[in-house]
Design a protein around this motif. Structure first.
Motif, PDB file in Angstrom:
ATOM      1  N   LYS A 119       1.160  -1.035   0.004  1.00  0.00           N
ATOM      2  CA  LYS A 119      -0.064   0.213   0.094  1.00  0.00           C
ATOM      3  C   LYS A 119       0.836   1.255  -0.383  1.00  0.00           C
ATOM      4  O   LYS A 119       1.762   1.277   0.957  1.00  0.00           O
ATOM      5  CB  LYS A 119      -1.095   0.216   1.066  1.00  0.00           C
ATOM      6  CG  LYS A 119      -0.995   1.657   1.672  1.00  0.00           C
ATOM      7  CD  LYS A 119      -2.603   1.421   1.807  1.00  0.00           C
ATOM      8  CE  LYS A 119      -2.882   2.881   2.234  1.00  0.00           C
ATOM      9  NZ  LYS A 119      -3.948   3.227   3.648  1.00  0.00           N
ATOM     10  N   GLU A 175       1.419   5.731   0.770  1.00  0.00           N
ATOM     11  CA  GLU A 175       1.057   6.810   1.199  1.00  0.00           C
ATOM     12  C   GLU A 175       1.458   7.543   1.286  1.00  0.00           C
ATOM     13  O   GLU A 175       2.544   7.954   1.133  1.00  0.00           O
ATOM     14  CB  GLU A 175       0.147   6.715   2.790  1.00  0.00           C
ATOM     15  CG  GLU A 175      -0.145   7.894   3.458  1.00  0.00           C
ATOM     16  CD  GLU A 175      -1.545   8.061   3.624  1.00  0.00           C
ATOM     17  OE1 GLU A 175      -2.539   7.071   3.417  1.00  0.00           O
ATOM     18  OE2 GLU A 175      -1.743   9.188   3.751  1.00  0.00           O
ATOM     19  N   PHE A 184       2.221  11.516   0.201  1.00  0.00           N
ATOM     20  CA  PHE A 184       2.128  12.680   0.766  1.00  0.00           C
ATOM     21  C   PHE A 184       2.279  13.787  -0.142  1.00  0.00           C
ATOM     22  O   PHE A 184       3.765  13.410  -0.735  1.00  0.00           O
ATOM     23  CB  PHE A 184       3.907  13.080   1.973  1.00  0.00           C
ATOM     24  CG  PHE A 184       3.280  12.090   3.006  1.00  0.00           C
ATOM     25  CD1 PHE A 184       2.243  10.746   3.644  1.00  0.00           C
ATOM     26  CD2 PHE A 184       2.798  13.107   4.910  1.00  0.00           C
ATOM     27  CE1 PHE A 184       2.497  10.120   4.700  1.00  0.00           C
ATOM     28  CE2 PHE A 184       2.551  12.260   5.584  1.00  0.00           C
ATOM     29  CZ  PHE A 184       2.663  11.093   5.736  1.00  0.00           C
ATOM     30  N   TYR A 219       5.478  18.989   5.872  1.00  0.00           N
ATOM     31  CA  TYR A 219       5.483  18.313   6.674  1.00  0.00           C
ATOM     32  C   TYR A 219       6.767  18.173   8.204  1.00  0.00           C
ATOM     33  O   TYR A 219       5.956  18.194   9.242  1.00  0.00           O
ATOM     34  CB  TYR A 219       6.654  17.225   5.685  1.00  0.00           C
ATOM     35  CG  TYR A 219       6.881  16.030   6.985  1.00  0.00           C
ATOM     36  CD1 TYR A 219       5.108  14.893   7.315  1.00  0.00           C
ATOM     37  CD2 TYR A 219       7.691  15.530   7.206  1.00  0.00           C
ATOM     38  CE1 TYR A 219       5.745  14.364   8.008  1.00  0.00           C
ATOM     39  CE2 TYR A 219       8.296  14.313   7.907  1.00  0.00           C
ATOM     40  CZ  TYR A 219       6.694  13.822   8.552  1.00  0.00           C
ATOM     41  OH  TYR A 219       6.922  12.192   9.068  1.00  0.00           O
ATOM     42  N   TYR A 244      10.144  14.081  18.426  1.00  0.00           N
ATOM     43  CA  TYR A 244      10.370  13.816  17.363  1.00  0.00           C
ATOM     44  C   TYR A 244      11.444  13.612  17.124  1.00  0.00           C
ATOM     45  O   TYR A 244      12.946  12.471  16.672  1.00  0.00           O
ATOM     46  CB  TYR A 244       9.858  14.863  16.486  1.00  0.00           C
ATOM     47  CG  TYR A 244       9.744  13.735  14.820  1.00  0.00           C
ATOM     48  CD1 TYR A 244       9.680  13.230  14.486  1.00  0.00           C
ATOM     49  CD2 TYR A 244      10.498  14.963  13.916  1.00  0.00           C
ATOM     50  CE1 TYR A 244       9.966  12.548  12.671  1.00  0.00           C
ATOM     51  CE2 TYR A 244      11.166  14.475  13.101  1.00  0.00           C
ATOM     52  CZ  TYR A 244      11.182  13.512  12.806  1.00  0.00           C
ATOM     53  OH  TYR A 244      10.596  13.173  11.375  1.00  0.00           O
ATOM     54  N   GLY A 297      10.536   4.908   3.980  1.00  0.00           N
ATOM     55  CA  GLY A 297       9.846   5.901   3.979  1.00  0.00           C
ATOM     56  C   GLY A 297      10.270   6.894   5.012  1.00  0.00           C
ATOM     57  O   GLY A 297       9.587   7.337   6.047  1.00  0.00           O
ATOM     58  N   GLY A 357      11.292  10.247   3.437  1.00  0.00           N
ATOM     59  CA  GLY A 357      10.139  11.843   3.412  1.00  0.00           C
ATOM     60  C   GLY A 357      11.242  12.589   3.066  1.00  0.00           C
ATOM     61  O   GLY A 357      11.992  12.197   1.691  1.00  0.00           O
ATOM     62  N   GLU A 382      15.700  11.496   9.161  1.00  0.00           N
ATOM     63  CA  GLU A 382      16.209  10.165   9.233  1.00  0.00           C
ATOM     64  C   GLU A 382      17.712  10.807   9.083  1.00  0.00           C
ATOM     65  O   GLU A 382      18.920  10.645   9.965  1.00  0.00           O
ATOM     66  CB  GLU A 382      15.994   8.741  10.008  1.00  0.00           C
ATOM     67  CG  GLU A 382      14.482   8.554   9.882  1.00  0.00           C
ATOM     68  CD  GLU A 382      13.612   8.309   8.759  1.00  0.00           C
ATOM     69  OE1 GLU A 382      13.795   9.809   8.170  1.00  0.00           O
ATOM     70  OE2 GLU A 382      12.467   7.679   8.955  1.00  0.00           O
ATOM     71  N   ASP A 425      11.676   5.964  -1.006  1.00  0.00           N
ATOM     72  CA  ASP A 425      10.047   6.892  -0.339  1.00  0.00           C
ATOM     73  C   ASP A 425       9.269   7.052  -1.638  1.00  0.00           C
ATOM     74  O   ASP A 425       9.901   7.508  -2.700  1.00  0.00           O
ATOM     75  CB  ASP A 425      10.122   8.229   0.140  1.00  0.00           C
ATOM     76  CG  ASP A 425       9.226   8.716   1.089  1.00  0.00           C
ATOM     77  OD1 ASP A 425       8.361   8.611   2.046  1.00  0.00           O
ATOM     78  OD2 ASP A 425       8.173   8.795   0.525  1.00  0.00           O
ATOM     79  N   PRO A 426       8.145   6.214  -1.826  1.00  0.00           N
ATOM     80  CA  PRO A 426       7.390   6.130  -2.947  1.00  0.00           C
ATOM     81  C   PRO A 426       6.418   8.153  -3.507  1.00  0.00           C
ATOM     82  O   PRO A 426       5.924   8.220  -4.170  1.00  0.00           O
ATOM     83  CB  PRO A 426       6.421   5.718  -2.912  1.00  0.00           C
ATOM     84  CG  PRO A 426       5.715   5.314  -0.551  1.00  0.00           C
ATOM     85  CD  PRO A 426       7.032   6.287  -0.935  1.00  0.00           C
ATOM     86  N   SER A 427       7.156   8.919  -2.461  1.00  0.00           N
ATOM     87  CA  SER A 427       6.271  10.576  -2.134  1.00  0.00           C
ATOM     88  C   SER A 427       7.120  11.200  -2.932  1.00  0.00           C
ATOM     89  O   SER A 427       7.958  11.255  -2.630  1.00  0.00           O
ATOM     90  CB  SER A 427       5.597  10.951  -1.253  1.00  0.00           C
ATOM     91  OG  SER A 427       4.571  10.033  -1.047  1.00  0.00           O
ATOM     92  N   LEU A 443       9.609   4.512  10.176  1.00  0.00           N
ATOM     93  CA  LEU A 443       9.544   5.185  11.231  1.00  0.00           C
ATOM     94  C   LEU A 443       8.286   5.955  10.364  1.00  0.00           C
ATOM     95  O   LEU A 443       8.246   6.866   9.485  1.00  0.00           O
ATOM     96  CB  LEU A 443      10.471   6.829  11.121  1.00  0.00           C
ATOM     97  CG  LEU A 443      11.826   6.815  11.769  1.00  0.00           C
ATOM     98  CD1 LEU A 443      12.766   7.442  12.807  1.00  0.00           C
ATOM     99  CD2 LEU A 443      12.065   5.054  12.538  1.00  0.00           C
ATOM    100  N   LEU A 444       7.516   6.242  11.489  1.00  0.00           N
ATOM    101  CA  LEU A 444       6.063   6.755  10.920  1.00  0.00           C
ATOM    102  C   LEU A 444       5.169   6.258   9.832  1.00  0.00           C
ATOM    103  O   LEU A 444       5.140   7.034   8.918  1.00  0.00           O
ATOM    104  CB  LEU A 444       6.111   7.904  11.441  1.00  0.00           C
ATOM    105  CG  LEU A 444       7.200   9.240  12.716  1.00  0.00           C
ATOM    106  CD1 LEU A 444       6.921  10.198  12.296  1.00  0.00           C
ATOM    107  CD2 LEU A 444       5.568   8.881  13.719  1.00  0.00           C
TER     108      LEU A 444
END
Ligand code: SAM
Length: 222
Positions: free
Chosen positions: A3, A5, A7, A15, A26, A49, A51, A55, A72-74, A113-114
Motif C-alpha cells: 500500500k 500513502e 504525501f 511536513y 520527534y 519511507g 520522507g 532520519e 520513498d514513493p512520494s 519511522l511513522l
C-alpha cells in the motif's frame, strides 16, 4: 503489492513543521538513532519511507561513516530530501518502494519511522515488513516508530498527547487531528505488532521508547 500513502503538496512542504508540532520527542528520538545503532558492524543503512530525509540527516552527522539508502514513493517528500542531502556522496535516494530494491543486496540495519500506521492489517503491513526482512543481513537491527496500542490505550494516550501539544495550537485543529488518529490511522496493538514482526522474519521486538501514542521498537532480522 505494498500500500502507498502519498504525501504531496502542502502535506509534503509542511511536513517538517507538522512533525515537530504534533509528535512529542520527534527530534529527540531521531537524534538518538545513530547512538542506538552505533555497534552495528555492517554500516549500510536502509531508511524506508525516508520522507524529507530527517532520519538520514542524523546519520550523516554521526562519526560512524554510514552508507545510506533512503527510499520513498512520494515525489514531493523525497525531492526535499534530495535538495537537503545533495552534498553527501554516501547517501543514495530512490523514488519507489522497498520491493524495487534488489533482494540480493543485504543491508546492515534499517529504519521504518511513522509509516506502518498507514497500512491495513490485511496483509499490507506484513508485506512491507517481509520486503524489508528480505533485504537485511541476518542479525541486522531494525528500528520502528509507530502509533501503537489497543483502542483503549490509544484513547487514553491521546488524552496524554493533548496535554503535551503546544498551547498555541487551535483547539478545532487539535480535535480534528485527534479524531483522525483515532478513526482513520491503522494502528494495531503491541501484541499484534510483535506477531507481525515475528511472522515477517524478525526477532520479537523490544519497546525501548514511548511518547503518548508513539512507540519506538527495536528488533533484528532472524
Ligand atoms: C509520516 S511520513 C514519515 C517520514 C519519515 N520517516 C519521518 O519519520 O519523518 C511517511 C512516509 O512514508 C512514505 N510511504 C508511504 N507508503 C509507503 C510504502 N508503502 N513504503 C515506504 N514508504 C511509504 C510516505 O511517502 C511518507 O514520506
Amino acid at each position: 503489492m505494498s500500500k502507498v500513502e502519498i504525501f504531496e503538496k502542502e502535506r509534503a512542504t509542511g511536513y517538517n513543521q507538522f512533525v515537530e508540532t504534533w509528535i512529542p520527542n520527534y527530534n529527540y528520538f531521531l537524534d538518538r538513532l545513530p547512538k542506538l545503532l552505533h555497534d552495528v558492524k555492517q554500516k549500510d543503512l536502509l531508511v524506508v519511507g525516508c520522507g524529507t530525509g530527517n532520519e538520514i540527516e542524523r546519520f550523516i552527522q554521526s562519526p560512524d561513516h554510514w552508507k545510506i539508502t533512503g527510499i520513498d514513493p512520494s515525489p514531493d517528500m523525497i525531492a526535499q530530501a534530495r535538495e537537503k542531502l545533495k552534498p553527501y556522496k554516501n547517501v543514495r535516494l530512490i523514488d519507489g518502494l522497498v520491493t524495487d530494491l534488489n533482494p540480493a543486496t543485504k543491508y546492515g540495519a534499517a529504519t521504518l519511522l511513522l509509516v506502518l500506521h498507514f497500512m491495513n492489517d490485511n496483509g499490507e503491513k506484513l508485506d512491507l515488513l517481509r520486503s524489508i526482512a528480505d533485504r537485511l543481513s541476518t542479525g541486522a537491527p531494525f528500528v520502528i516508530l509507530d502509533i501503537t496500542g489497543t483502542k483503549d490505550q490509544i484513547k487514553d494516550n491521546l488524552k496524554v498527547l493533548r496535554c503535551l501539544l503546544p498551547d498555541s495550537l487551535d483547539q478545532e485543529q487539535v480535535d480534528a487531528r485527534i479524531k483522525r488518529i483515532e478513526s482513520d490511522l491503522l494502528h494495531v496493538s503491541e501484541e499484534r505488532l510483535s506477531e507481525l514482526w515475528v511472522e515477517a522474519g524478525f526477532d520479537p521486538p523490544l519497546r525501548f521508547s514511548q511518547s503518548s501514542i508513539y512507540m519506538g521498537w527495536l528488533t533484528k532480522k532472524r
